[in-house]
Design a protein around this motif. Sequence first.
Motif, PDB file in Angstrom:
ATOM      1  N   PRO A 126       0.787   2.164  -4.508  1.00 46.90           N
ATOM      2  CA  PRO A 126      -0.086   3.210  -5.048  1.00 46.90           C
ATOM      3  C   PRO A 126      -0.047   4.513  -4.259  1.00 46.90           C
ATOM      4  N   PHE A 127       0.546   4.501  -3.047  1.00 42.82           N
ATOM      5  CA  PHE A 127       0.625   5.703  -2.226  1.00 42.82           C
ATOM      6  C   PHE A 127       2.069   5.939  -1.803  1.00 42.82           C
ATOM      7  N   VAL A 128       2.408   7.232  -1.645  1.00 43.71           N
ATOM      8  CA  VAL A 128       3.778   7.643  -1.336  1.00 43.71           C
ATOM      9  C   VAL A 128       3.758   8.599  -0.154  1.00 43.71           C
ATOM     10  N   ALA A 129       4.716   8.432   0.746  1.00 40.82           N
ATOM     11  CA  ALA A 129       4.927   9.368   1.840  1.00 40.82           C
ATOM     12  C   ALA A 129       6.418   9.676   1.922  1.00 40.82           C
ATOM     13  N   ARG A 130       6.751  10.857   2.389  1.00 44.75           N
ATOM     14  CA  ARG A 130       8.159  11.235   2.558  1.00 44.75           C
ATOM     15  C   ARG A 130       8.472  11.324   4.046  1.00 44.75           C
ATOM     16  N   LEU A 131       9.515  10.598   4.453  1.00 43.19           N
ATOM     17  CA  LEU A 131       9.917  10.594   5.857  1.00 43.19           C
ATOM     18  C   LEU A 131      11.117  11.518   6.012  1.00 43.19           C
ATOM     19  N   ALA A 132      10.950  12.574   6.792  1.00 41.79           N
ATOM     20  CA  ALA A 132      12.016  13.553   6.957  1.00 41.79           C
ATOM     21  C   ALA A 132      13.193  12.943   7.728  1.00 41.79           C
TER      22      ALA A 132
ATOM     23  N   TRP B  47       0.798  -1.221   0.000  1.00 45.44           N
ATOM     24  CA  TRP B  47       0.000   0.000   0.000  1.00 45.44           C
ATOM     25  C   TRP B  47       0.832   1.274   0.000  1.00 45.44           C
ATOM     26  N   LEU B  48       2.011   1.242   0.585  1.00 49.06           N
ATOM     27  CA  LEU B  48       2.713   2.489   0.882  1.00 49.06           C
ATOM     28  C   LEU B  48       4.190   2.381   0.534  1.00 49.06           C
ATOM     29  N   SER B  49       4.705   3.389  -0.191  1.00 44.61           N
ATOM     30  CA  SER B  49       6.132   3.549  -0.433  1.00 44.61           C
ATOM     31  C   SER B  49       6.605   4.747   0.382  1.00 44.61           C
ATOM     32  N   VAL B  50       7.572   4.529   1.258  1.00 48.29           N
ATOM     33  CA  VAL B  50       8.085   5.576   2.139  1.00 48.29           C
ATOM     34  C   VAL B  50       9.444   6.011   1.624  1.00 48.29           C
ATOM     35  N   LEU B  51       9.569   7.282   1.257  1.00 48.74           N
ATOM     36  CA  LEU B  51      10.822   7.825   0.748  1.00 48.74           C
ATOM     37  C   LEU B  51      11.683   8.270   1.915  1.00 48.74           C
ATOM     38  N   THR B  52      12.924   7.814   1.968  1.00 46.96           N
ATOM     39  CA  THR B  52      13.823   8.142   3.070  1.00 46.96           C
ATOM     40  C   THR B  52      15.150   8.642   2.526  1.00 46.96           C
TER      41      THR B  52
ATOM     42  N   ALA C  11      -6.755   2.897   6.514  1.00 46.49           N
ATOM     43  CA  ALA C  11      -7.464   4.139   6.179  1.00 46.49           C
ATOM     44  C   ALA C  11      -7.491   4.376   4.680  1.00 46.49           C
ATOM     45  N   LEU C  12      -6.427   4.022   3.986  1.00 49.61           N
ATOM     46  CA  LEU C  12      -6.369   4.266   2.546  1.00 49.61           C
ATOM     47  C   LEU C  12      -7.356   3.399   1.776  1.00 49.61           C
ATOM     48  N   VAL C  13      -7.726   2.254   2.326  1.00 49.73           N
ATOM     49  CA  VAL C  13      -8.733   1.419   1.668  1.00 49.73           C
ATOM     50  C   VAL C  13     -10.039   2.187   1.519  1.00 49.73           C
ATOM     51  N   ALA C  14     -10.398   2.939   2.580  1.00 47.76           N
ATOM     52  CA  ALA C  14     -11.672   3.662   2.578  1.00 47.76           C
ATOM     53  C   ALA C  14     -11.570   5.043   1.949  1.00 47.76           C
ATOM     54  N   ASN C  15     -10.362   5.580   1.833  1.00 48.90           N
ATOM     55  CA  ASN C  15     -10.203   6.953   1.346  1.00 48.90           C
ATOM     56  C   ASN C  15      -9.026   7.001   0.368  1.00 48.90           C
ATOM     57  N   PRO C  16      -9.248   6.576  -0.871  1.00 45.30           N
ATOM     58  CA  PRO C  16      -8.113   6.344  -1.771  1.00 45.30           C
ATOM     59  C   PRO C  16      -7.587   7.584  -2.488  1.00 45.30           C
ATOM     60  N   HIS C  17      -7.212   8.609  -1.743  1.00 49.04           N
ATOM     61  CA  HIS C  17      -6.577   9.775  -2.357  1.00 49.04           C
ATOM     62  C   HIS C  17      -5.372  10.229  -1.545  1.00 49.04           C
TER      63      HIS C  17
ATOM     64  N   LEU D 265       4.081  14.104   8.287  1.00 53.77           N
ATOM     65  CA  LEU D 265       3.739  12.861   7.596  1.00 53.77           C
ATOM     66  C   LEU D 265       2.428  13.040   6.837  1.00 53.77           C
ATOM     67  N   ALA D 266       2.551  13.150   5.523  1.00 58.30           N
ATOM     68  CA  ALA D 266       1.391  13.182   4.644  1.00 58.30           C
ATOM     69  C   ALA D 266       1.567  12.079   3.616  1.00 58.30           C
ATOM     70  N   VAL D 267       0.465  11.471   3.214  1.00 59.87           N
ATOM     71  CA  VAL D 267       0.473  10.354   2.273  1.00 59.87           C
ATOM     72  C   VAL D 267      -0.303  10.778   1.027  1.00 59.87           C
ATOM     73  N   TRP D 268       0.315  10.598  -0.150  1.00 56.30           N
ATOM     74  CA  TRP D 268      -0.280  11.041  -1.396  1.00 56.30           C
ATOM     75  C   TRP D 268      -0.468   9.865  -2.343  1.00 56.30           C
ATOM     76  N   ARG D 269      -1.549   9.863  -3.107  1.00 63.16           N
ATOM     77  CA  ARG D 269      -1.694   8.863  -4.154  1.00 63.16           C
ATOM     78  C   ARG D 269      -0.622   9.129  -5.210  1.00 63.16           C
TER      79      ARG D 269
END
Length: 205
Positions: A91-97, A49-54, A113-119, A152-156
């Motif tokens: 399908p979703f990306v977040a950036r970890l400072a 579900w999530l790719s975290v950029l570090t 949460a992303l299952v119910a709110n896919p943006h 921490l924000a998660v973007w499609r």
Amino acid sequence: MPQSSGVLNALRRALRLAPAPGARLDTASFLAHAAALAARAASPPPGLWLSVLTEGPGPNVGHSAEFIACDTRIANAPTRWNEAASRARAPFVARLAPGGRLAPYAIERIAAALVANPHGLYTDEVVEGQGVALKPAFDPVLLQGFDYFGSLAVWRREDLLALGGWRDAPDPDHDLALRFTAAAPPGAILHLPYPAYIGPARPAR
């Protein structure tokens, strides 16, 4: 994933003992009780579900998320983050400072949460030395004033790349948040009321 011993010890206590009604908890205990409730409430949905950029190698976090190291040879930060996002498989990306880390069960709560709110979504956070920062519900007018999405924000990923990703700006994260939310349909941005991020305060801009 590595966490401070205070948080881990509080988590172990939280799994055994619920706080008394009205009790005031220190930051580690608050986070631990939230994590304990999250652990009991849900498991992550299947799939990546999530790719975290570090800015460095990330921990092994199982099947719901992947960590992608940014190419530090790229001097320009927004270009570095966009290049890493282009390699994301989720399908979703977040950036970890730098200096930040995900709280226990953060990935499980975010994926559910992303299952119910896919943006996209943003989370509460624990600011080291200051305590727990609880965020308001999404308000585009408030976001114009300052970036309360925080660390921490998660973007499609599809939408992020279509918008051109991060740009050179005084605050690239705030600039992205404004462009992303302006293009998103009503109700597409979710506040996840869970302290999913632990780290230092963001530098004032």
